[in-house]
Design an enzyme around this catalytic site. Structure first.
Site, PDB file in Angstrom:
ATOM      1  N   HIS A 101     103.285 -77.892  32.134  1.00 52.96           N
ATOM      2  CA  HIS A 101     102.222 -77.710  33.110  1.00 52.96           C
ATOM      3  C   HIS A 101     101.829 -76.237  33.139  1.00 52.96           C
ATOM      4  CE1 HIS A 101     103.919 -81.523  35.151  1.00 52.96           C
ATOM      5  NE2 HIS A 101     102.900 -81.825  34.353  1.00 52.96           N
ATOM      6  N   GLU A 122     102.382 -73.636  35.937  1.00 56.40           N
ATOM      7  CA  GLU A 122     103.737 -73.346  36.394  1.00 56.40           C
ATOM      8  C   GLU A 122     104.324 -72.165  35.632  1.00 56.40           C
ATOM      9  OE1 GLU A 122     104.213 -78.022  37.655  1.00 56.40           O
ATOM     10  OE2 GLU A 122     105.491 -77.250  36.071  1.00 56.40           O
ATOM     11  N   HIS A 164     110.171 -76.541  35.021  1.00 60.47           N
ATOM     12  CA  HIS A 164     108.913 -76.705  35.761  1.00 60.47           C
ATOM     13  C   HIS A 164     108.861 -75.759  36.953  1.00 60.47           C
ATOM     14  CE1 HIS A 164     107.070 -80.556  34.226  1.00 60.47           C
ATOM     15  NE2 HIS A 164     108.208 -80.525  33.566  1.00 60.47           N
ATOM     16  N   GLU A 174     113.213 -77.535  38.563  1.00 62.77           N
ATOM     17  CA  GLU A 174     112.063 -77.135  39.373  1.00 62.77           C
ATOM     18  C   GLU A 174     112.358 -75.795  40.028  1.00 62.77           C
ATOM     19  OE1 GLU A 174     109.261 -78.695  39.631  1.00 62.77           O
ATOM     20  OE2 GLU A 174     109.604 -80.808  39.146  1.00 62.77           O
TER      21      GLU A 174
HETATM   22 ZN   LIG Z   1     105.491 -79.399  36.491  1.00 61.99          ZN
END
Ligand SMILES: [Zn+2]
Length: 1133
Positions: A783, A786, A880, A965
């Site tokens: 992504h 990010e 992420h 994350e």
């Molecule tokens: Zn992500």
């Protein structure tokens, strides 16, 4: 008794009463009492009191009233007592409780309840205030029904309410009747839930009336409830507008392979696009059905055991896997070069020719090498403070040492160029040759002249047009560069950036990426949210509507209409974003120091507006500029919970402080009045937008500053970083291969790294040990928005190639396969979520397309290959960033935890599961300060079935398959509690992750004695872990796993939340109590009462818990329609 029932046990007792049919019994009793001749007024009032109190706690009260046909009874009681205010007030309380059920409310409305109430609600008066208040509150409850609202508008009540509100507002100068004023506003709030209500409100100049009244209230703290409710109405009635852009689709489009046109069907919005209530389904939702938010979440869990336990077949022909053999050269390497280094050098160019889609390894251009020479000469001659000491960069000792080694390696690698004159690069206008220039600097600014003093100026000859050539600027700048930013080299950056293929075909470099970023040596606390900050911002927005002459409305930057950008317009900022990772579509000057900004959608998409990165210049010193990014999409944001954006000042950088800093104040994130118009959104549902508002005071006059959502990390940064890492490593110890996984859609190479330790020797045992090391598979940045994931990855990579003894040991334990940037195109083109195909690549893992999702297709291919040769990774982790939560945490996969969470019965004899997936997060919780175990989750959601984590777990059989994350914001626990994360903390997370892997290895795998002994020397493991544990336990007394608590202010004005206290009737109890206690002493108006005795009498018969004796049998609990009763006569006035 009523009083007694006010204690802590009230709720419990009343709920018990309800469960025993108390509501029905009371209603029956009311009917009986109303029928009695002469009317038993005391009993009736006592019953009404009790009904109000019981009814508000009985979720089915409305239904019961309906079933017993009691609405008419209550209405007729009220009508009869219009002149008897005490009785009337009691009736109105019950009416209000009934109306809180929408169906009962609708019936009441049909039977004339609103007409009745409008007879009671008077303009400002000090008489019968309690009755007026009860009537207003009952009306507000009735207006929750949309059909009642429609009826009210049609009868002109909306205008009446506005007039009443204005009258009370004007006359209540001492603010004694806040309840009444707010009650009227709540009526308006409900009535404007329907389109007709909003239109009528606008026609009646409601916006102006409310806005003006709010201005009078702002300075009184006790009027906050009025201001809040009025603001909600103003927000809701603000006419909806499309965004001021020609199309909501991205300004950039990309022709997909196999598709002639660039047209692409618009994507169906994700489920987080809630309906606005604007396409009015005039259906009223009754609050009888309990819906539980947690249940909705659980609904997404995969509960199909067969699905959870199955392993799908290959998604491609098996023979295709053979091509990935070339991506695992370490498995067949013969290490002839262990003798001579020169051969090892040669093997750097990997034999990937047999992969038709993969180009050969990119080698920096000649120019870059020459620049590198320049840089090297400088780094030797310039002696500045070593930032390694001041800035606590991980592995400080190494940074210094390796710097020298880098010089040596570089020297060897380009001996030819080294022989040339270092100055030769000056004769070349590389910026022109490659069409990439640095953004010009404000040469007129005093600070610029100061920094580039006369000595410099004489060496730079202005071109005939009086403009400096960009190469000259760059050269003179490089002389200024201290070269002290670890792992950053501006020349490497330029040479990499020149090879980037972008859709806008970038011509400029953003200064921060070129110059580099050095994290400040301190953490920045989260921003404290000021009370009412959002309200002030929203009211400023409303002012645009009410006072349009206030608004400048000048477009100062526009991708769609470049001619609209008016450079040099006096007293306005200049914007720019057409550079790598840049994202800004339009800027409109709203007021002198306020700008509306619009982000560009992801390429080939019309959504995912979140990432922004742009340049701003021509600012004034000591002025507070306000920016509104008006097309955000998420329902909430960490910007409401202490997060700040980041800013980079060119002047600061040139003065030796090159860094991105967290900045901005009065930050607020809230729903605005923009909607995507239906046609542009491809006929899908209308979409709401949110505003991110922030203020900034720039540090210097006439500076050039860059603002971004989060610390930028471009594709070129990553590529040049890899160049530096490769040159920094010790080739005798570190086995390093950089290959190209594939070309992206946009034609950029996606690098694949292999890192492990070189075998000790060519002896058979050593080679066998080398070949048999387990794999760790890491990747990041699928992504593009990010960027935090890239900083974590940077930390991991730097640690892995470092000479740190722990890294040394770690390399001996594992072979690392790393794809540091899975979505280069998205990063390059300033996307937030998608690739050039407009797809979220982390939802393509089940069946990736080799054409549309090449990086996913080949990553999966490589994983398949490893599995096919029996070498599926021990750990798989996809890095992420998380925009809604704090801390750093892992998502993993567990069948049992998923089934348990979903409430399924788990047969443990059938389903066995290795709990090893919990080991790594537990370790990280102890060794990484930003990591929080309690935030981790191991559930398998249906909506995540096509993510890397789930597919690696399910199809490749990787037990320890994770998504890591990292918050964009900061930490709520541990060492960094209350701080926003900077790049230093993110990088630290990356290298602590490596440490975690080593400990995992020592704990979970059979280790050679040698490794164990080395580990024991290096890490006093137990001690280290205990240390951290004690540290953490002292600061982590209460861990929360949930997302943020509700925001202090309403982000979305359409949610009917109870935060303003109108939804729940808790104040009613107080009101009744006040009334009763008042009646005990004195009297209000007419009608003396001995209410206490009466209600005691009634209660005695009703409440078994307080009266256990069965000598007083409870009233019959059968449901019998009550019919019409005469009720008690109204008392003489
Ligand atoms: Zn992500």
């Amino acid at each position: 008794m009523v009083k007694a029932a006010n204690g802590s046990g009230t709720d419990r007792r009343i709920h018990y009463l309800i469960s025993k049919g108390g509501s029905e019994a009371l209603l029956q009793a009311l009917a009986t009492a109303a029928r009695a001749q002469p009317p038993e007024e005391d009993t009736l009032r006592a019953l009404l009191c009790l009904l109000a109190r019981v009814g508000r706690r009985d979720r089915k009260f409305g239904l019961k009233v309906q079933r017993l046909e009691a609405t008419d009874l209550i209405l007729s009681l009220a009508r009869k007592n219009l002149g008897h205010h005490l009785n009337l007030t009691h009736c109105l309380w019950v009416l209000r409780v009934c109306a809180s059920s929408v169906t009962a409310g609708t019936t009441l409305g049909i039977n004339g309840a609103m007409e009745l109430l409008f007879k009671v609600i008077t303009p400002y008066s000090k008489r019968h205030v309690r009755t007026v208040r009860a009537a207003i509150e009952a009306l507000a409850a009735l207006l929750k029904s949309k059909s009642n609202s429609r009826r009210a508008v049609n009868r002109g009540y909306l205008c009446g309410l506005l007039k009443l509100y204005q009258d009370w507002h004007d006359n209540d100068v001492s603010n004694n009747y806040i309840h009444i004023r707010r009650g009227l506003l709540i009526c308006l709030k409900h009535i404007t839930n329907i389109q007709l209500g909003r239109e009528t409100f606008l026609d009646a100049r409601g916006m102006e009336i409310l806005f003006t009244s709010v201005q009078d209230c702002l300075s009184f703290k006790n009027l906050d409830p009025i201001v809040t409710t009025a603001t909600q109405i103003l927000r809701k009635c603000y006419p909806k507008e499309p965004l001021p852009v020609p199309t909501v689709g991205s300004f950039y489009s990309f022709s997909l392979p196999g598709k002639g046109s660039t047209e692409r069907p618009c994507m169906v919005p994700e489920d987080d696009y809630e309906s606005d209530g604007e396409e009015e389904v005039e259906k009223d939702l009754d609050d009888d059905d309990d819906d539980d938010a947690t249940k909705e979440e659980d609904y997404d869990l995969e509960t199909d055991v067969n699905k959870l336990m199955s392993r799908p077949l290959l998604d491609r022909p098996e023979m295709e896997l053979k091509q990935y053999e070339a991506m695992c050269p370490e498995l067949s390497h013969n290490f002839q070069e262990l003798e001579s280094e020169s051969e090892e050098e040669k093997s750097l160019e990997d034999n990937t020719e047999n992969l038709p889609s993969t180009p050969s390894y990119f080698i920096p251009s000649t120019t870059s090498m020459k620049l590198q020479n320049t840089q090297r000469t400088q780094s030797v001659t310039v002696t500045g403070p070593d930032p390694g000491e001041d800035f606590n960069v991980p592995m400080q000792s190494w940074t210094k040492k390796e710097k020298c080694r880098w010089a040596q390696v570089a020297e060897k690698r380009d001996r030819a160029e080294a022989l040339q004159d270092v100055d030769s690069c000056e004769g070349e206008d590389m910026a022109r040759t490659h069409g990439l220039a640095l953004r010009s600097l404000p040469k007129e600014a005093a600070w610029y002249k100061q920094i580039f003093n006369t000595e410099c100026e004489t060496s730079i000859n202005p071109s005939p047009e009086g403009r400096l050539k960009s190469s000259d600027i760059m050269r003179s700048l490089l002389k200024k560069h201290q070269g002290t930013i670890p792992f950053h080299n501006p020349c490497f950056y330029v040479s990499r950036a020149e090879c980037v293929k972008s859709i806008p075909d970038y011509k400029f470099l953003a200064f921060p990426d070129f110059w580099g970023h050095q994290p400040p040596p301190y953490g920045k606390p989260m921003l404290e949210r000021k009370c009412g900050v959002q309200r002030d911002r929203v009211l400023d927005d409303v002012r645009r509507f009410v006072q349009p002459s206030d608004v400048i409305g000048r477009t100062v930057f526009d991708l769609d209409e470049p001619s609209h950008s008016s450079p040099g317009a006096p007293d306005c900022l200049m914007f720019f974003s057409t550079f790598e990772s840049g994202n800004l579509r339009k800027a409109i000057q709203v007021r002198e120091f306020e700008y509306d900004l619009i982000m560009n959608a992801d390429v080939n998409s019309d959504q995912h507006h979140q990432w922004f990165y742009f340049e701003v210049r021509d600012m004034k010193l000591a002025v507070s500029y306000r920016f509104n990014i008006i097309n955000c999409e998420k329902l909430n944001s960490q910007f409401n919970y202490g997060m700040q954006l980041v800013m980079y000042s060119v002047k600061e950088a040139l003065q030796g402080r090159p860094c991105w800093l967290r900045v901005g104040y009065d930050i607020s994130y809230y729903k605005n009045h923009y909607r995507s118009c239906a046609a542009a959104a491809g006929g899908t549902r209308r979409r709401s937008y949110y505003t991110l508002a922030f203020s900034i005071t720039f540090p210097h006059n006439d500076d050039v500053c860059y603002l971004a959502y989060h610390y930028p990390y471009t594709y070129s940064t990553m590529m040049s970083h890899l160049d530096i890492l490769e040159q920094n490593r010790n080739p005798k110890k570190v086995y390093w291969r950089q290959q190209t996984l594939c070309q992206t859609l946009g034609g950029n190479p996606c690098p694949l790294l292999t890192i492990t330790a070189m075998p000790e020797s060519k002896k058979r045992d050593d080679l066998e040990e080398f070949y048999s090391r387990p794999y760790v598979f890491l990747m990041a940045r699928v992504h593009p928005g990010e960027s935090n994931a890239s900083w974590v990855m940077k930390g991991t990579l730097e640690f892995l190639v470092s000479s740190d003894p722990i890294a040394d040991l770690l390399r001996k334990c594992f072979i690392f396969k790393i794809i540091p940037m899975l979505n280069p195109d998205g990063v390059i083109n300033g996307n937030h979520r998608c690739s050039l195909s407009g797809d979220d690549l982390n939802r393509q893992w089940l069946t990736p397309s080799s054409e549309l999702h090449p990086t996913i297709y080949h990553s999966k291919g490589l994983l398949y290959y490893l599995r096919s040769v029996g070498r599926a990774p021990l750990v798989f982790c996809d890095y992420h960033g998380h925009s809604q939560k704090k801390n750093v945490f892992l998502y993993g996969c567990s069948i049992k935890e998923t089934l348990w969470q979903a409430g399924c019965v788990v047969d443990t004899s059938v389903i066995t599961e290795d709990v090893g997936y919990r080991t790594l997060p537990k370790i990280l919780d102890k060794v990484a300060p930003a990591f929080v175990m309690n935030s981790c989750s191991f559930l398998v959601e249906k909506s995540r079935e096509s993510t890397a984590r789930v597919v690696a777990w399910q199809e490749m059989g990787v037990l320890r398959s994770y998504t890591m994350e990292s918050t964009y914001c900061g930490c709520s626990h541990g060492l960094y509690k209350g701080l926003q994360l900077g790049t230093q903390e993110l990088e630290e997370m990356g290298n602590k992750f490596c440490l975690g892997l080593l400990i995992l290895h020592l704990k979970s795998l059979p280790c050679s004695k040698q490794v164990m002994a080395q580990a024991a020397l290096l890490l006093d493991l137990e001690e280290e872990i205990t240390d951290l544990r004690t540290h953490r336990s002292s600061s982590n007394s209460s861990l929360e796993t949930d997302d943020e608590p509700p925001c202090a202010e309403e982000i979305d004005y359409n949610t009917d939340s109870c935060s303003d206290g109108e939804g729940d009737l808790s104040e009613l109890d107080k009101e009744i109590q006040e009334c009763l206690s008042q009646l005990e002493g004195e009297t209000e108006g007419e009608g003396v009462t001995t209410g206490r005795t009466c209600s005691s009498k009634v209660l005695r018969g009703l409440c078994p818990s307080t009266q256990p004796s069965d000598s007083n049998p409870a009233l019959p609990l059968r449901s019998v329609p009550l019919g019409m009763y005469s009720g008690f006569e109204s008392s003489p006035a």
